[in-house]
Design an enzyme around this catalytic site. Structure first.
Site, PDB file in Angstrom:
ATOM      1  N   HIS A  66      -3.565  -5.073   0.590  1.00  0.00           N
ATOM      2  CA  HIS A  66      -2.884  -5.607   1.773  1.00  0.00           C
ATOM      3  C   HIS A  66      -2.964  -7.129   1.757  1.00  0.00           C
ATOM      4  CE1 HIS A  66      -2.411  -1.815   4.103  1.00  0.00           C
ATOM      5  NE2 HIS A  66      -3.418  -1.425   3.333  1.00  0.00           N
ATOM      6  N   CYS A 102       0.845  -1.198   0.000  1.00  0.00           N
ATOM      7  CA  CYS A 102       0.000   0.000   0.000  1.00  0.00           C
ATOM      8  C   CYS A 102       0.884   1.252   0.000  1.00  0.00           C
ATOM      9  CB  CYS A 102      -0.971  -0.060   1.170  1.00  0.00           C
ATOM     10  SG  CYS A 102      -2.431   0.938   0.872  1.00  0.00           S
ATOM     11  N   GLU A 135      -1.532  -9.185   3.522  1.00  0.00           N
ATOM     12  CA  GLU A 135      -1.390  -9.799   4.850  1.00  0.00           C
ATOM     13  C   GLU A 135      -2.722 -10.227   5.461  1.00  0.00           C
ATOM     14  OE1 GLU A 135      -0.833  -6.626   4.084  1.00  0.00           O
ATOM     15  OE2 GLU A 135      -1.269  -5.215   5.719  1.00  0.00           O
TER      16      GLU A 135
HETATM   17  N1  GLN Z   1      -1.790   6.771   2.813  1.00  0.00           N
HETATM   18  C1  GLN Z   1      -1.907   5.982   1.636  1.00  0.00           C
HETATM   19  C2  GLN Z   1      -3.290   6.127   1.003  1.00  0.00           C
HETATM   20  O1  GLN Z   1      -4.218   6.567   1.629  1.00  0.00           O
HETATM   21  C3  GLN Z   1      -1.594   4.536   1.899  1.00  0.00           C
HETATM   22  C4  GLN Z   1      -2.601   3.854   2.760  1.00  0.00           C
HETATM   23  C5  GLN Z   1      -2.121   2.546   3.340  1.00  0.00           C
HETATM   24  O2  GLN Z   1      -0.931   2.266   3.290  1.00  0.00           O
HETATM   25  N2  GLN Z   1      -3.015   1.756   3.907  1.00  0.00           N
HETATM   26  O3  GLN Z   1      -3.472   5.774  -0.134  1.00  0.00           O
END
Ligand code: GLN
Length: 562
Positions: free
Chosen positions: A525, A398, A527
């Protein structure tokens, strides 16, 4: 529906969640279908707005629910897919009651905690417990309910009262209450103290609930006279006093419960013996023992913002563990506060900076997990650059993927001020931008949340192979910003390939760097869907690359223990 309620006493952080999920595991091993509900008596509607520093990670479900990390434990232990309604908070309950009140549903009555709030809690539990979560049809046999906090907390009172009413309406044989408590050892004599447990049971009884079982947390196994005392003073038969003493790893806990015949006692109480089998926990036994005997480890550098709090990246840590065990390795995670790597620190805290760099360079692979806000971003960019240039396996999740795009744009394409518009609104090269999925004008709930599909653009890429050549994959998301689609061509021409995109082709989901052993970024994600025994393919690839085994694995993924 049979209910197993798990409450906690004496102190928080007793491992109530792990105890509750382990009870679920043992019941599931007896052939029963199990679901679970976590009650968090705080006022927040969900965990979405809570800081990982304070509360640990925000776990994300398929349906986009942002929930307490205990739901992650349930999903991993029971191998189920929960819904956002499986996490009940005071905020959600009040919201639903107040909505009904505004609609006029209470027909002019005074709306009160008892009976209206308690009734709403009871109804919520009864309806959510019937949602199938294991991929089969029809409701589960047993619903494990974990009540967060400690008995006696003011905010959990309405829940205790609602649960008391629920017990009364479904009857003792359909409701089993397990109270998790602490047996500390004090002084030189080392006596196991039962008084704190006696007090918390008394508190519970004063609220109208009598525990049928005690699950006592202790460092060493309970002594016989401690059990006798507990039984006598807490009004719980000796056979129903379970003991969860310290074990080498959490996978031993279901085994510990089975060895104490917890399943027999619970099944007898719930009158389920006739439909249950002897518990089969072979897989858990193998995993717990394998882990205890592992000798080799792999050094993983985790470069993040919330490294001070162990639970902030709980699912990432678990996913690393699942992948490492599949490779017969113990994970050795080195936490690096991203800001420690930054040049600004050379003057203020030179030692911290030197240590951070030494640790980074010592690692076999580098992971940059998700995060929000610009703190530590400079340090993450340095880590990504180091991994790219030195051919160290890199997994960016992310924010970690967005970091690798910014780093590439700055240092390979020469766009010095390339940035995400999250960190610099006026950047001349916005390589990561705000891409709301629904409304462009409303800021509330603009996060892209939950399960979304990624289509592989070519079968001929590392990640498609790791996902066993599937054409698509559904993974969970939680982000607002994304790679700017207008920059994709330029980035790709220089070797940063977007091998996974969403169905519209506009949202970049997975990137890979050409001519690098493993440089992968995922906007989702991975995970959250990793399971013991079924590691996330991206984490597995990452660890295999760290130990130089990715090539042989891709030649023959079904080979060996993997
Ligand atoms: N801050 C980034 C976004 O909002 C990444 C978010 C995250 O890593 N969950 O896109």
């Amino acid at each position: 529906m049979k209910y197993v309620l798990v409450t906690g006493g004496v102190v928080s952080g007793l491992g109530k969640g792990v105890t509750a999920s382990s009870i679920g595991v043992v019941l599931k091993a007896c052939g029963l279908r199990v679901t679970s509900i976590k009650i968090d008596p705080y006022l927040n509607t969900d965990a979405g707005t809570m800081s990982p520093f304070e509360h640990g990670e925000v776990f994300v479900l398929d349906d986009g629910g942002e929930v307490d990390l205990d739901l992650g434990n349930y999903e991993r232990f029971l191998d189920v897919r929960l819904t956002k309604d499986n996490n009940i908070t005071t905020g959600k309950i009040y919201q639903s009651v107040l909505e009904q009140e505004r609609r006029g549903d209470y027909l002019g009555k005074t709306v009160q905690v008892v009976p209206h709030i308690t009734e709403a809690i009871k109804n919520w539990i009864e309806s959510v417990s019937h949602i199938p979560v294991d991929g089969k049809e029809g409701p589960a046999d047993v619903c494990v309910i974990e009540l967060g906090g400690t008995v006696g907390d003011i905010e959990s009172m309405p829940f205790i009262e609602a649960l008391r009413q629920l017990l009364f309406s479904v009857g003792q044989n359909n409701f089993c209450l397990i109270h998790v408590s602490l047996i500390p050892v004090l002084g030189v004599v080392g006596e196991q103290k039962t008084k704190p447990t006696q007090h918390s049971v008394r508190e519970l009884r004063a609220l109208g609930l009598t525990p049928h079982f005690l699950a006592c947390r202790s460092a060493e196994p309970l002594l016989e006279n401690t059990r006798q005392k507990l039984s006598q003073f807490c009004h719980v038969p000796v056979s129903n006093i379970l003991n969860i003493h310290d074990v080498p790893n959490i996978w031993h806990i279901p085994l510990l419960l089975r060895s104490q015949n917890a399943h027999d006692a619970i099944l007898t109480h719930l009158e389920l013996q006739s439909v249950a089998n002897t518990p089969n926990l072979q897989e858990w036994t193998d995993r717990a023992e394998t882990f205890d005997n592992l000798t080799n480890s792999v050094r993983i550098a985790m470069v993040g913002k919330y490294v001070g709090m162990a639970d902030s990246y709980l699912s990432v840590v678990k996913a690393l563990l699942h992948a490492c065990i599949a490779c017969s390795l113990k994970p050795a995670i080195d936490w690096i506060a991203a800001s420690d790597l930054e040049d600004d620190n050379a003057l203020s805290t030179p030692e911290a900076q030197a240590t951070a760099w030494r640790t980074l360079k010592n690692a076999a692979c580098i992971l940059v997990p998700g995060g929000f806000g610009d703190r530590g971003v400079k340090g993450m960019l340095l880590a990504a650059k180091y991994a790219r240039e030195n051919r160290v396996p890199y997994l960016g999740i992310c924010l970690g993927m967005q970091i690798s795009v910014i780093e590439f744009a700055r240092n390979v394409l020469g766009m010095e001020r390339a940035n995400s518009s999250e960190f610099d609104k006026d950047t001349p090269n916005p390589v990561v931008i705000f891409m709301p999925e629904g409304s462009k004008t409303h800021m509330g709930s603009t996060m892209r949340l939950g399960s979304r599909r990624t289509l592989f653009q070519t079968p001929d890429c590392l990640t498609a192979k790791l996902y066993r050549n599937s054409e698509h994959v559904d993974e969970r998301h939680r982000h607002r910003y994304e790679v700017n689609p207008e920059m994709v061509n330029t980035l790709e021409k220089s070797g940063l390939k977007f091998v996974g995109k969403d169905e519209t082709g506009k949202r970049m989901e997975i990137l890979e760097l050409k001519d690098h052993p493993f440089y992968v970024g995922a906007q989702f994600h991975p995970e959250f869907k990793s399971r013991p025994g079924r590691p996330s393919p991206l984490f597995l690839g990452f660890i295999l690359a760290a130990i130089g085994q990715l090539g042989p694995y891709l030649q023959n993924p079904l080979n060996g223990s993997l």
